[in-house]
Design a protein around this motif. Structure first.
Motif, mmCIF file in Angstrom:
data_model
loop_
_atom_site.group_PDB
_atom_site.id
_atom_site.type_symbol
_atom_site.label_atom_id
_atom_site.label_comp_id
_atom_site.label_asym_id
_atom_site.label_seq_id
_atom_site.Cartn_x
_atom_site.Cartn_y
_atom_site.Cartn_z
ATOM 1 N N HIS A 137 0.849 -1.188 0.000
ATOM 2 C CA HIS A 137 0.000 0.000 0.000
ATOM 3 C C HIS A 137 0.884 1.238 0.000
ATOM 4 O O HIS A 137 1.885 1.310 0.712
ATOM 5 C CB HIS A 137 -0.938 0.015 1.209
ATOM 6 N N ALA A 138 0.508 2.210 -0.823
ATOM 7 C CA ALA A 138 1.261 3.457 -0.941
ATOM 8 C C ALA A 138 0.320 4.627 -0.708
ATOM 9 O O ALA A 138 -0.900 4.540 -0.932
ATOM 10 C CB ALA A 138 1.894 3.561 -2.328
ATOM 11 N N ASP A 140 0.154 9.103 -1.214
ATOM 12 C CA ASP A 140 0.741 10.319 -1.748
ATOM 13 C C ASP A 140 0.684 11.403 -0.681
ATOM 14 O O ASP A 140 -0.371 11.596 -0.038
ATOM 15 C CB ASP A 140 -0.015 10.791 -2.992
ATOM 16 N N PRO A 152 -4.744 5.420 1.178
ATOM 17 C CA PRO A 152 -3.817 4.396 0.669
ATOM 18 C C PRO A 152 -4.347 3.743 -0.603
ATOM 19 O O PRO A 152 -5.561 3.591 -0.775
ATOM 20 C CB PRO A 152 -3.742 3.383 1.819
ATOM 21 N N VAL A 155 -0.376 -1.025 -4.695
ATOM 22 C CA VAL A 155 0.620 -1.029 -5.763
ATOM 23 C C VAL A 155 1.379 -2.349 -5.695
ATOM 24 O O VAL A 155 1.418 -3.010 -4.655
ATOM 25 C CB VAL A 155 1.620 0.155 -5.632
ATOM 26 N N VAL A 157 5.105 -3.956 -6.044
ATOM 27 C CA VAL A 157 6.464 -3.445 -5.879
ATOM 28 C C VAL A 157 7.460 -4.596 -5.870
ATOM 29 O O VAL A 157 7.182 -5.667 -5.316
ATOM 30 C CB VAL A 157 6.597 -2.648 -4.560
#
Length: 245
Positions: A137-138, A140, A152, A155, A157
């Motif tokens: 989870h990413a 910004d 969140p 993504v 990775v």
């Protein structure tokens, strides 16, 4: 650089301000977290040991010689000498470790009275195939000062750098016999700055005044070999100065 030469990677590492700062914080948190805006470090790479102490033959080079400063004052008694080893890993050979961990070289610097000593394993590798990428989870950042972020989002990775850091640091901890020597595992690559892992260097109980004087003399005679890395960006320092008036 394409062959991951140790000396050249040390130079590259010293020029990556954010990565280097995160690594220095692992090894010298007491200085990094408490200094003023007008502080920083002077960094020299691959310093011949005999250029500092003529009687010092082992190790032959000090891979990283890091001298902090505050204002116009060089803090020679806070000098950090680091032995660097390059870990050349691959996705299909993630257990790769250097032939020499670097502890014997670090112990040599301890015996010669350097104030703080560390061992750094800097990792280079290929990438994972996309089928091995993991769901994360990413967020910004909306406002860095307040800490506001967006919701969140998922993504995928390549987490190989994080896995290699964890594995390398675990080997360092398992094999290090000295509690004075600082330890660092960091990933060198162009896939972003991965948070390094490490433990702080402890002040050398065998600190030598002769060595302190030799470090100061070497700096004075070889200033051109050092890179100045401020703790904070210049614009932040200027804003702080203006606010003081």
């Amino acid at each position: 650089m394409e062959q991951d030469d140790e000396q050249r990677l040390c130079v590259w590492f010293a020029c990556q301000s954010v990565l280097f700062g995160n690594c220095y914080r692992q090894l010298m948190p007491s200085f990094f977290d408490k200094v003023r805006l007008d502080s920083g470090v002077m960094i020299a790479t691959t310093v011949p040991s005999r250029d500092i102490l003529p009687a010092m033959s082992f190790p032959g080079d000090i891979d990283l010689l890091i001298i902090p400063y505050v204002g116009d004052h060089l803090l020679v008694a806070q000098t950090l000498a680091v032995e660097v080893k390059i870990v050349r890993a691959k996705f299909h050979a993630q257990g790769k470790s250097p032939n020499d961990f670097g502890f014997s070289q670090a112990n040599g610097m301890v015996r010669h009275g350097f104030p703080f000593v560390g061992v750094a394993h800097l990792i280079v590798s290929d990438s994972s195939p996309m089928k091995a990428w993991r769901s994360m989870h990413a967020v910004d950042v909306i406002d860095a000062e307040s800490g506001r972020v967006r919701e969140p989002r998922e993504v995928f990775v390549d987490m190989l750098p994080a896995d290699l850091i964890k594995r390398s640091y675990g080997r360092l901890l398992k094999n290090c016999q000295s509690k004075q020597v600082g330890l660092l595992a960091a990933y060198l690559g162009e896939s972003g700055n991965w948070i390094p892992d490490g433990r702080q260097a402890r002040k050398n109980r065998a600190l030598s005044r002769e060595t302190l004087n030799a470090i100061a003399y070497y700096y004075r005679e070889n200033l051109w070999r050092f890179r100045d890395l401020p703790r904070f960006p210049d614009d932040l320092q200027r804003r702080e100065v203006r606010s003081a008036y």
